[in-house]
Design a protein around this motif. Structure first.
Motif, PDB file in Angstrom:
ATOM      1  N   MET A 239       0.836  -1.195   0.000  1.00 56.70           N
ATOM      2  CA  MET A 239       0.000   0.000   0.000  1.00 56.70           C
ATOM      3  C   MET A 239       0.874   1.249   0.000  1.00 56.70           C
ATOM      4  O   MET A 239       1.918   1.299   0.640  1.00 56.70           O
ATOM      5  N   THR A 240       0.443   2.236  -0.772  1.00 54.08           N
ATOM      6  CA  THR A 240       1.078   3.542  -0.808  1.00 54.08           C
ATOM      7  C   THR A 240       0.156   4.514  -0.093  1.00 54.08           C
ATOM      8  O   THR A 240      -0.981   4.732  -0.530  1.00 54.08           O
ATOM      9  N   THR A 241       0.635   5.057   1.027  1.00 49.80           N
ATOM     10  CA  THR A 241      -0.214   5.838   1.919  1.00 49.80           C
ATOM     11  C   THR A 241       0.424   7.171   2.276  1.00 49.80           C
ATOM     12  O   THR A 241       1.606   7.410   2.012  1.00 49.80           O
ATOM     13  N   GLU A 242      -0.374   8.026   2.924  1.00 54.14           N
ATOM     14  CA  GLU A 242       0.219   9.195   3.552  1.00 54.14           C
ATOM     15  C   GLU A 242       1.269   8.722   4.550  1.00 54.14           C
ATOM     16  O   GLU A 242       1.221   7.577   5.029  1.00 54.14           O
ATOM     17  N   VAL A 243       2.223   9.556   4.881  1.00 53.85           N
ATOM     18  CA  VAL A 243       3.325   9.158   5.749  1.00 53.85           C
ATOM     19  C   VAL A 243       2.826   8.934   7.180  1.00 53.85           C
ATOM     20  O   VAL A 243       2.146   9.792   7.753  1.00 53.85           O
ATOM     21  N   VAL A 244       3.165   7.757   7.740  1.00 51.84           N
ATOM     22  CA  VAL A 244       2.766   7.422   9.111  1.00 51.84           C
ATOM     23  C   VAL A 244       3.976   7.188  10.017  1.00 51.84           C
ATOM     24  O   VAL A 244       3.819   6.816  11.179  1.00 51.84           O
ATOM     25  N   ARG A 245       5.182   7.414   9.494  1.00 53.39           N
ATOM     26  CA  ARG A 245       6.403   7.270  10.280  1.00 53.39           C
ATOM     27  C   ARG A 245       6.948   8.653  10.627  1.00 53.39           C
ATOM     28  O   ARG A 245       7.081   9.521   9.765  1.00 53.39           O
ATOM     29  N   LYS A 246       7.300   8.822  11.916  1.00 59.80           N
ATOM     30  CA  LYS A 246       7.789  10.105  12.402  1.00 59.80           C
ATOM     31  C   LYS A 246       9.292  10.260  12.147  1.00 59.80           C
ATOM     32  O   LYS A 246       9.958   9.356  11.657  1.00 59.80           O
ATOM     33  N   ARG A 247       9.823  11.421  12.563  1.00 54.19           N
ATOM     34  CA  ARG A 247      11.232  11.703  12.342  1.00 54.19           C
ATOM     35  C   ARG A 247      12.125  10.623  12.951  1.00 54.19           C
ATOM     36  O   ARG A 247      13.160  10.272  12.405  1.00 54.19           O
ATOM     37  N   ASP A 248      11.733  10.102  14.150  1.00 60.28           N
ATOM     38  CA  ASP A 248      12.525   9.056  14.810  1.00 60.28           C
ATOM     39  C   ASP A 248      12.152   7.657  14.341  1.00 60.28           C
ATOM     40  O   ASP A 248      12.613   6.667  14.888  1.00 60.28           O
ATOM     41  N   ILE A 266      10.675  11.965   6.430  1.00 61.84           N
ATOM     42  CA  ILE A 266      11.293  12.825   5.425  1.00 61.84           C
ATOM     43  C   ILE A 266      10.305  13.965   5.184  1.00 61.84           C
ATOM     44  O   ILE A 266       9.257  13.758   4.567  1.00 61.84           O
ATOM     45  N   PRO A 267      10.575  15.172   5.682  1.00 60.68           N
ATOM     46  CA  PRO A 267       9.589  16.253   5.640  1.00 60.68           C
ATOM     47  C   PRO A 267       9.009  16.555   4.264  1.00 60.68           C
ATOM     48  O   PRO A 267       7.829  16.896   4.147  1.00 60.68           O
ATOM     49  N   SER A 268       9.813  16.416   3.225  1.00 62.36           N
ATOM     50  CA  SER A 268       9.346  16.746   1.876  1.00 62.36           C
ATOM     51  C   SER A 268       8.521  15.642   1.228  1.00 62.36           C
ATOM     52  O   SER A 268       7.933  15.841   0.159  1.00 62.36           O
ATOM     53  N   GLN A 269       8.468  14.463   1.860  1.00 64.29           N
ATOM     54  CA  GLN A 269       7.795  13.307   1.267  1.00 64.29           C
ATOM     55  C   GLN A 269       6.366  13.215   1.811  1.00 64.29           C
ATOM     56  O   GLN A 269       6.160  13.121   3.017  1.00 64.29           O
ATOM     57  N   GLU A 270       5.370  13.229   0.922  1.00 69.79           N
ATOM     58  CA  GLU A 270       3.972  13.218   1.338  1.00 69.79           C
ATOM     59  C   GLU A 270       3.397  11.810   1.442  1.00 69.79           C
ATOM     60  O   GLU A 270       2.327  11.617   2.015  1.00 69.79           O
ATOM     61  N   HIS A 271       4.058  10.823   0.859  1.00 71.06           N
ATOM     62  CA  HIS A 271       3.557   9.448   0.914  1.00 71.06           C
ATOM     63  C   HIS A 271       4.733   8.484   0.909  1.00 71.06           C
ATOM     64  O   HIS A 271       5.869   8.858   0.570  1.00 71.06           O
ATOM     65  N   HIS A 272       4.479   7.264   1.310  1.00 71.43           N
ATOM     66  CA  HIS A 272       5.488   6.210   1.266  1.00 71.43           C
ATOM     67  C   HIS A 272       4.790   4.879   1.042  1.00 71.43           C
ATOM     68  O   HIS A 272       3.565   4.779   1.136  1.00 71.43           O
ATOM     69  N   THR A 273       5.573   3.824   0.751  1.00 70.92           N
ATOM     70  CA  THR A 273       4.986   2.534   0.374  1.00 70.92           C
ATOM     71  C   THR A 273       5.418   1.444   1.336  1.00 70.92           C
ATOM     72  O   THR A 273       6.600   1.288   1.640  1.00 70.92           O
ATOM     73  N   GLN A 302      16.692 -17.114  15.747  1.00 66.39           N
ATOM     74  CA  GLN A 302      15.674 -17.527  14.785  1.00 66.39           C
ATOM     75  C   GLN A 302      15.659 -16.540  13.620  1.00 66.39           C
ATOM     76  O   GLN A 302      16.041 -15.378  13.767  1.00 66.39           O
ATOM     77  N   THR A 303      15.195 -17.010  12.466  1.00 68.28           N
ATOM     78  CA  THR A 303      15.058 -16.103  11.330  1.00 68.28           C
ATOM     79  C   THR A 303      13.745 -15.339  11.449  1.00 68.28           C
ATOM     80  O   THR A 303      12.758 -15.843  11.992  1.00 68.28           O
ATOM     81  N   GLN A 304      13.764 -14.127  10.953  1.00 63.50           N
ATOM     82  CA  GLN A 304      12.564 -13.288  11.045  1.00 63.50           C
ATOM     83  C   GLN A 304      11.428 -13.944  10.268  1.00 63.50           C
ATOM     84  O   GLN A 304      11.605 -14.320   9.108  1.00 63.50           O
ATOM     85  N   PRO A 305      10.233 -14.078  10.884  1.00 59.58           N
ATOM     86  CA  PRO A 305       9.155 -14.857  10.252  1.00 59.58           C
ATOM     87  C   PRO A 305       8.236 -14.067   9.327  1.00 59.58           C
ATOM     88  O   PRO A 305       7.229 -14.583   8.875  1.00 59.58           O
ATOM     89  N   PHE A 306       8.557 -12.818   9.045  1.00 57.49           N
ATOM     90  CA  PHE A 306       7.775 -12.006   8.111  1.00 57.49           C
ATOM     91  C   PHE A 306       8.737 -11.016   7.457  1.00 57.49           C
ATOM     92  O   PHE A 306       9.874 -10.825   7.905  1.00 57.49           O
ATOM     93  N   ILE A 307       8.263 -10.366   6.402  1.00 61.57           N
ATOM     94  CA  ILE A 307       9.014  -9.291   5.756  1.00 61.57           C
ATOM     95  C   ILE A 307       8.139  -8.051   5.751  1.00 61.57           C
ATOM     96  O   ILE A 307       6.981  -8.101   5.336  1.00 61.57           O
ATOM     97  N   HIS A 308       8.680  -6.949   6.232  1.00 61.90           N
ATOM     98  CA  HIS A 308       7.981  -5.665   6.162  1.00 61.90           C
ATOM     99  C   HIS A 308       8.984  -4.625   5.685  1.00 61.90           C
ATOM    100  O   HIS A 308       9.881  -4.230   6.422  1.00 61.90           O
ATOM    101  N   MET A 309       8.845  -4.222   4.437  1.00 58.26           N
ATOM    102  CA  MET A 309       9.731  -3.232   3.833  1.00 58.26           C
ATOM    103  C   MET A 309       9.024  -1.885   3.760  1.00 58.26           C
ATOM    104  O   MET A 309       7.822  -1.817   3.485  1.00 58.26           O
ATOM    105  N   MET A 310       9.787  -0.821   3.987  1.00 60.42           N
ATOM    106  CA  MET A 310       9.267   0.535   3.846  1.00 60.42           C
ATOM    107  C   MET A 310      10.102   1.282   2.809  1.00 60.42           C
ATOM    108  O   MET A 310      11.314   1.435   2.962  1.00 60.42           O
ATOM    109  N   PHE A 311       9.435   1.720   1.746  1.00 56.63           N
ATOM    110  CA  PHE A 311      10.065   2.506   0.690  1.00 56.63           C
ATOM    111  C   PHE A 311       9.690   3.969   0.918  1.00 56.63           C
ATOM    112  O   PHE A 311       8.538   4.365   0.719  1.00 56.63           O
ATOM    113  N   GLU A 312      10.656   4.764   1.360  1.00 62.63           N
ATOM    114  CA  GLU A 312      10.373   6.102   1.872  1.00 62.63           C
ATOM    115  C   GLU A 312      10.480   7.219   0.842  1.00 62.63           C
ATOM    116  O   GLU A 312      10.162   8.369   1.142  1.00 62.63           O
TER     117      GLU A 312
END
Length: 324
Positions: A239-248, A266-273, A302-312
């Motif tokens: 999903m490509t959404t409005e940004v929900v991740r903060k500066r930290d 990223i202040p200039s970025q209005e959405h991320h995937t 253990q190996t991580q049991p899911f993948i969650h990638m954020m394209f900023e």
């Protein structure tokens, strides 16, 4: 790290209540309602999200005296045994079980979902030469979920993507077909979703994510390749959404949305995937919990049991609403 209370996210898991193959007779040649093409070039900002707890929103989950979005409430609407079994095993797809909710000292407010989830504040930025790339095309032909099996939809998706984990292993996904998650209250517009709201209080998607405006999203089955070898077939959600991740890089709560430019990662970025591959395997009998076969080892061995990638630093290449 133990995952007694499933650490999967999103709608996607639903997906596969059917056999995991496209339902016979699904017409892929109907007129388009909406179309979107979204991509992020290689070398841009990409994060690999790690398992961790998730802060709880009072707007979504209520208080200990008046809890909301509990599993019992959702199961009251489920009449299909395979779906009930899936939700009982992986409740965070639709709820936050009360037993895993932490509270403040006074017992008057929830603090966090204490089991590890894919919606944590913990993530690892990837180096530019080992980050990732994606380009996806969303072909949205219906405005509502279609009757029948989850694969019985005319919506289509095209996907090209590769990315790395923090250890440098290279991953590639091959998209198979679109599915409609068969969960109570879900509205996925036929499995390809454009120009609407997901998660939080919407009833569509894991409530552990905040309610967020969504430019485009899909649910489907993907084949996973690591270092050139096919290793798995799982449910995925993008999903490509409005940004929900903060500066930290903490994940915002519903009460904190929308983020102002100064609050965004990223202040200039209005959405991320967001791209998530779930520990859910499609089988002829229905969806089965099975950890994703990643190559990234966690501190517990253990190996991580899911993948969650954020394209900023994604961008919307094409955006057509309202058909031809």
């Amino acid at each position: 790290m133990q995952f007694q209370i499933p650490k999967i996210t999103v709608l996607a898991a639903a997906i596969l209540y059917a056999s995991g193959t496209v339902a016979a007779g699904a017409d892929k040649s109907g007129p388009l309602i909406n179309k979107a093409v979204i991509e992020q070039e290689a070398g841009k900002t990409v994060y690999w999200v790690l398992p961790g707890p998730r802060r709880l929103s009072e707007a979504v989950f209520g208080t200990p005296d008046d809890p909301k979005r509990t599993l019992a409430q959702v199961l009251e609407e489920v009449d299909k045994p395979p779906i009930r079994s899936l939700l009982e095993t992986l409740p965070i797809l639709v709820a936050a079980p009360e037993a895993a909710r932490g509270t403040n000292a006074a017992g008057t407010a929830y603090t966090a979902f204490q089991q590890p989830t894919p919606f944590s504040d913990k993530a690892r930025p990837l180096p530019p030469d080992q980050s990732g790339y994606f380009r996806t095309t969303l072909l949205d032909r219906v405005a509502e979920d279609q009757p029948g099996k989850p694969g019985n939809t005319p919506d289509e998706v095209e996907l090209e993507t590769w990315f790395h984990d923090p250890a440098g292993n290279r991953y590639r996904l091959e998209f198979d077909h679109v599915v409609q998650p068969p969960f109570p209250g879900y509205d996925t517009q036929g499995g390809v979703f454009t120009d609407g709201w997901l998660h939080g209080t919407t009833g569509t998607g894991s409530p552990l994510m905040p309610k967020e405006y969504t430019h485009g999203a899909w649910w489907g089955i993907v084949h996973l390749y690591i270092n050139g070898e096919q290793v798995d077939t799982k449910v995925a959600h993008l999903m490509t959404t409005e940004v929900v991740r903060k500066r930290d890089y903490s994940l915002a709560l519903d009460e904190e949305m929308p983020l102002s430019p100064g609050e965004r990662h990223i202040p200039s970025q209005e959405h991320h995937t967001h791209l998530i591959v779930m520990p859910i395997k499609p089988t002829p009998q229905g969806p089965v919990f099975e950890p994703v076969k990643t190559a990234f080892e966690l501190p517990n061995g253990q190996t991580q049991p899911f993948i969650h990638m954020m394209f900023e630093e994604d961008h919307i290449v094409e955006w057509e609403l309202g058909g031809d």
